[in-house]
Design a protein around this motif. Structure first.
Motif, short mmCIF file in Angstrom:
data_model
loop_
_atom_site.label_atom_id
_atom_site.label_comp_id
_atom_site.label_asym_id
_atom_site.label_seq_id
_atom_site.Cartn_x
_atom_site.Cartn_y
_atom_site.Cartn_z
N TYR A 40 4.49 9.66 12.10
CA TYR A 40 3.91 10.05 10.82
C TYR A 40 4.82 9.72 9.64
CZ TYR A 40 0.24 12.15 13.55
OH TYR A 40 -0.81 12.32 14.43
N SER A 41 5.75 8.81 9.84
CA SER A 41 6.55 8.27 8.75
C SER A 41 5.82 7.07 8.17
CB SER A 41 7.93 7.84 9.26
OG SER A 41 8.57 6.97 8.34
N LEU A 42 5.48 7.12 6.88
CA LEU A 42 4.71 6.05 6.27
C LEU A 42 5.45 4.71 6.35
CD1 LEU A 42 2.38 4.86 4.65
CD2 LEU A 42 3.45 5.78 2.57
N GLY A 88 3.45 15.07 1.27
CA GLY A 88 3.16 16.48 1.53
C GLY A 88 2.89 16.80 2.98
N GLN A 89 3.06 15.82 3.87
CA GLN A 89 2.70 16.07 5.27
C GLN A 89 3.84 16.78 6.01
OE1 GLN A 89 3.06 14.66 8.63
NE2 GLN A 89 5.06 13.80 8.13
N SER A 90 3.48 17.56 7.04
CA SER A 90 4.47 18.37 7.76
C SER A 90 4.53 18.04 9.25
CB SER A 90 4.14 19.86 7.60
OG SER A 90 2.84 20.15 8.10
N ASN A 91 3.81 17.00 9.70
CA ASN A 91 3.84 16.64 11.12
C ASN A 91 5.21 16.07 11.46
OD1 ASN A 91 3.37 15.43 13.71
ND2 ASN A 91 1.18 15.45 13.25
N HIS A 110 0.81 -1.22 0.00
CA HIS A 110 0.00 0.00 0.00
C HIS A 110 0.84 1.27 0.00
CE1 HIS A 110 -3.03 -2.85 1.97
NE2 HIS A 110 -3.56 -2.52 0.82
N HIS A 111 2.16 1.10 0.06
CA HIS A 111 3.04 2.28 0.16
C HIS A 111 2.81 3.23 -1.01
CE1 HIS A 111 6.67 4.77 0.14
NE2 HIS A 111 6.83 4.45 1.40
N ALA A 112 2.78 2.70 -2.24
CA ALA A 112 2.64 3.57 -3.41
C ALA A 112 1.31 4.32 -3.39
CB ALA A 112 2.77 2.74 -4.68
N GLU A 113 0.25 3.67 -2.93
CA GLU A 113 -1.06 4.30 -2.86
C GLU A 113 -1.09 5.45 -1.87
OE1 GLU A 113 -5.63 3.12 -1.47
OE2 GLU A 113 -4.13 1.56 -1.73
N LEU A 114 -0.42 5.28 -0.74
CA LEU A 114 -0.48 6.28 0.33
C LEU A 114 0.64 7.31 0.28
CD1 LEU A 114 -1.56 4.07 3.36
CD2 LEU A 114 -2.98 5.51 1.91
N ALA A 115 1.69 7.04 -0.47
CA ALA A 115 2.83 7.97 -0.52
C ALA A 115 2.43 9.39 -0.91
CB ALA A 115 3.90 7.43 -1.48
N LEU A 163 10.30 11.50 6.62
CA LEU A 163 9.28 12.03 7.53
C LEU A 163 8.66 13.30 6.95
CD1 LEU A 163 7.75 11.72 10.16
CD2 LEU A 163 9.66 12.83 11.35
N THR A 164 9.39 14.41 6.93
CA THR A 164 8.92 15.65 6.31
C THR A 164 9.98 16.12 5.32
OG1 THR A 164 9.94 17.25 7.82
CG2 THR A 164 7.85 16.25 8.53
N GLY A 165 9.71 17.25 4.68
CA GLY A 165 10.66 17.76 3.71
C GLY A 165 12.02 18.10 4.30
N GLU A 166 12.04 18.48 5.58
CA GLU A 166 13.31 18.88 6.18
C GLU A 166 13.76 17.95 7.30
OE1 GLU A 166 11.64 22.04 9.54
OE2 GLU A 166 12.88 22.74 7.88
N MET A 167 13.03 16.86 7.54
CA MET A 167 13.35 15.99 8.65
C MET A 167 13.14 14.54 8.26
SD MET A 167 11.57 15.91 12.44
CE MET A 167 11.57 17.70 12.48
N ALA A 168 14.09 13.68 8.67
CA ALA A 168 13.95 12.24 8.50
C ALA A 168 13.93 11.58 9.87
CB ALA A 168 15.07 11.68 7.63
N ASP A 169 13.47 10.34 9.89
CA ASP A 169 13.27 9.60 11.12
C ASP A 169 14.35 8.54 11.26
OD1 ASP A 169 12.17 8.44 13.36
OD2 ASP A 169 10.45 7.55 12.35
N PHE A 170 15.09 8.58 12.38
CA PHE A 170 16.13 7.59 12.67
C PHE A 170 15.46 6.49 13.50
CE2 PHE A 170 20.86 7.28 14.14
CZ PHE A 170 20.97 6.08 13.47
#
Length: 312
Positions: free
Chosen positions: A35-37, A27-30, A17-22, A241-248
């Motif tokens: 909130y990482s898919l 575009g999410q900013s949380n 389902h990743h491609a469907e929800l990506a 995660l967001t445009g300026e942040m990734a999740d470790f």
């Protein structure tokens, strides 16, 4: 087990389902790690699993507990969380039969105000789930006096291992992920019996294994490992995660090798986060040792998380 997703009108969230929800998540900013898919897909255990539905321009995500439905919760709609009024969120809870929304960022509280929210929901801070966010340049360079102890430990590791040609860092792939699982099993084996019985700790082990299995097939999920004398002694994984942040998401290192964790953490910052200035290292789960470790790296920001419980 009861099929909770059928009762809630949702679909179990699977890798396909990743491609469907990506498009929703791109575009999410949380900024909260929940909130990482890719991370949502990974975090599936014998106790709970993620599920989703689409509501107009938003993806609706839940975590469902088949044996304990009283623990079920939604997260804020993605990507337009702050556009949903408290009244609309309350209707969403009733629609899916899930009376709570967890991992609510303070931006939502600021947008609608606690007075309006608490007319419909009981508001509670999730004190165990405060995210630690760091500047990538801080973790990648460790400049300044506040990081002097980290640099000293790294220098010891460099002299004993790197300068002697005993270290190799490489991407996690299908050919080496089983070696990472062996290190994960060693980490798990070092846990005391009470920790191994803890739902959160076990959930981390299961999710980490799932992440290793999905590297190479799940977009945005990446990882590196470190070998000492040919044996995997550390590995880490990250997701978008967001445009300026990734999740470790995960980082494991052999604690018996002095300076390894500090060296590898710096390598992860340099190699896993090439395009984002901020790194979310998630929460400390109220673990004193983990809390001390996270604070010792001097977070740039700490994001609180809240739960909204629908008033009957």
């Amino acid at each position: 087990m009861t099929k909770r997703h059928d009762q809630c009108g949702m679909t179990p969230l699977l890798p396909e389902h990743h491609a469907e929800l990506a498009p929703f998540f791109n575009g999410q900013s949380n900024p909260l790690c929940g909130y990482s898919l890719s991370a949502l897909i990974i975090w599936k255990t014998h106790v709970y699993y993620p599920a989703f539905a689409v509501n107009g321009d938003d993806a609706i995500i839940a975590r469902l507990f088949p044996s304990s439905p009283e623990k079920d919760y939604l997260i804020l709609p993605v990507p337009n969380a702050t556009a949903w009024s408290p009244e609309r969120l309350a209707a969403l809870c009733r629609q899916h039969g899930i009376p709570r929304i967890s991992f609510v960022h303070e931006a939502y509280l600021d947008t609608w105000g606690t007075e309006a929210i608490t007319q419909l929901f009981t508001l509670r801070e999730q004190t165990d789930y405060e995210d630690y966010v760091y500047k990538k340049e801080d973790l990648a360079e460790l400049k300044g006096n506040k990081f002097s102890k980290k640099r000293n430990l790294i220098n010891q590791f460099l002299r004993e291992y790197v300068e002697k040609g005993r270290v190799k860092v490489e991407a996690i792939t299908d050919s080496n992920k089983e070696e990472c699982k062996a290190l994960l099993a060693h980490w798990w084996g070092q846990k005391p019996a009470e920790a191994q019985a803890d739902e959160e700790v076990l959930g981390e082990k299961v999710a980490c294994t799932c992440g290793l299995d999905l590297i190479g097939t799940l977009e945005g999920l990446r990882g590196i490992l470190l070998r000492v004398d040919g044996t995997v002694k550390a590995f880490g994984m990250a997701t978008d995660l967001t445009g300026e942040m990734a999740d470790f998401n995960f980082e494991k290192a052999d604690p018996d090798i002095k300076g390894l964790y500090q060296f590898f953490d710096r390598q992860c910052a340099r190699m896993l986060f090439p395009d984002t200035p901020l790194i979310n290292k998630e929460c400390d789960m109220d673990d004193p040792g983990l809390r001390h470790a996270k604070r010792s790296y001097h977070p740039h920001l700490r994001f609180k998380s809240h739960t909204l419980e629908l008033i009957a």
